[in-house]
Design a protein around this motif. Sequence first.
Motif, PDB file in Angstrom:
ATOM      1  N   ASP A   9     -20.467 182.488 -12.147  1.00 37.71           N
ATOM      2  CA  ASP A   9     -21.628 181.844 -12.761  1.00 37.71           C
ATOM      3  C   ASP A   9     -22.906 182.374 -12.132  1.00 37.71           C
ATOM      4  N   THR A  10     -23.307 183.545 -12.557  1.00 32.38           N
ATOM      5  CA  THR A  10     -24.488 184.196 -12.012  1.00 32.38           C
ATOM      6  C   THR A  10     -25.156 185.036 -13.085  1.00 32.38           C
ATOM      7  N   HIS A  11     -26.485 185.023 -13.069  1.00 29.18           N
ATOM      8  CA  HIS A  11     -27.272 185.842 -13.991  1.00 29.18           C
ATOM      9  C   HIS A  11     -28.073 186.888 -13.217  1.00 29.18           C
ATOM     10  N   VAL A  12     -27.680 187.116 -11.964  1.00 33.82           N
ATOM     11  CA  VAL A  12     -28.365 188.094 -11.122  1.00 33.82           C
ATOM     12  C   VAL A  12     -27.346 189.128 -10.664  1.00 33.82           C
ATOM     13  N   GLN A  13     -27.826 190.161  -9.957  1.00 28.37           N
ATOM     14  CA  GLN A  13     -26.939 191.230  -9.507  1.00 28.37           C
ATOM     15  C   GLN A  13     -26.144 190.758  -8.285  1.00 28.37           C
TER      16      GLN A  13
END
Length: 257
Positions: free
Chosen positions: A139-143
Amino acid sequence: MTQHSRDTPQFYLTAPSPCPYLPGRHERKVFTHLVGDKAGDLNDLLTHGGFRRSQSIAYRPACDNCRACVSVRVIANEFRPSRNFRKVLARNSDIVGELRAAAPTSEQYSVFRAYLDERHRHGGMADMTVLDYAMMVEDTHVQTRLIEYRTRGPDSGITGRGERLIAVALTDILSDGLSMVYSFFEPTEHDRSLGTYMILDHISRARRMGLPYVYLGYWIEGSKKMDYKGRFLPQQRLAPSGWLRIDAGGGAAEPQD
């Protein structure tokens, strides 16, 4: 009624709850959601301002009458391991670290579960299931990347991959550094000091990647769980006036950019 852009972060404040680090105190957090195309830029900006990431949430302590939690970042290029740190590196010279996509596995969860049961059986994460673990990783929207640490096998030099998994770090790659989101290790490996080793490895990785900092989260003086972060010097600590440089001996210099 004002219409907010989807890219404009909205901040929220949690209710007070018992502090997990300092007895007799209560904590509150301010938080926002990291979603959309600009989540990575926002995560960078907020990390520079003392926030931490947990899944798609960025948060920072906002406690009444307490400022014990201090964001710290190690200055990677200037860090030189002490004698004790060199001993930790030597004890773990048989470990191979592999940077991987942020994809959970049952092997990782087995180490994670053993770590929680041994080190944090009464903590807030004690009841995490394999699905909860998968959410923590995915659950991540970053690198975000995982670094798997394995003991070196006979074919490691050929394949670049070790054998037995003994530690894992979930790490964000920022514009100016590596942010250690969460790390865990096989609790039976008492003599290796794997928590320390993973920080030392991240400092080396940041240096090789041309990144100036390794973000360690919050240093809390007087907390046995968090005080260890103050040993990785030189470092910068976030104060109201900006990032302050701390060298050996604990002396603070002028605010840094």
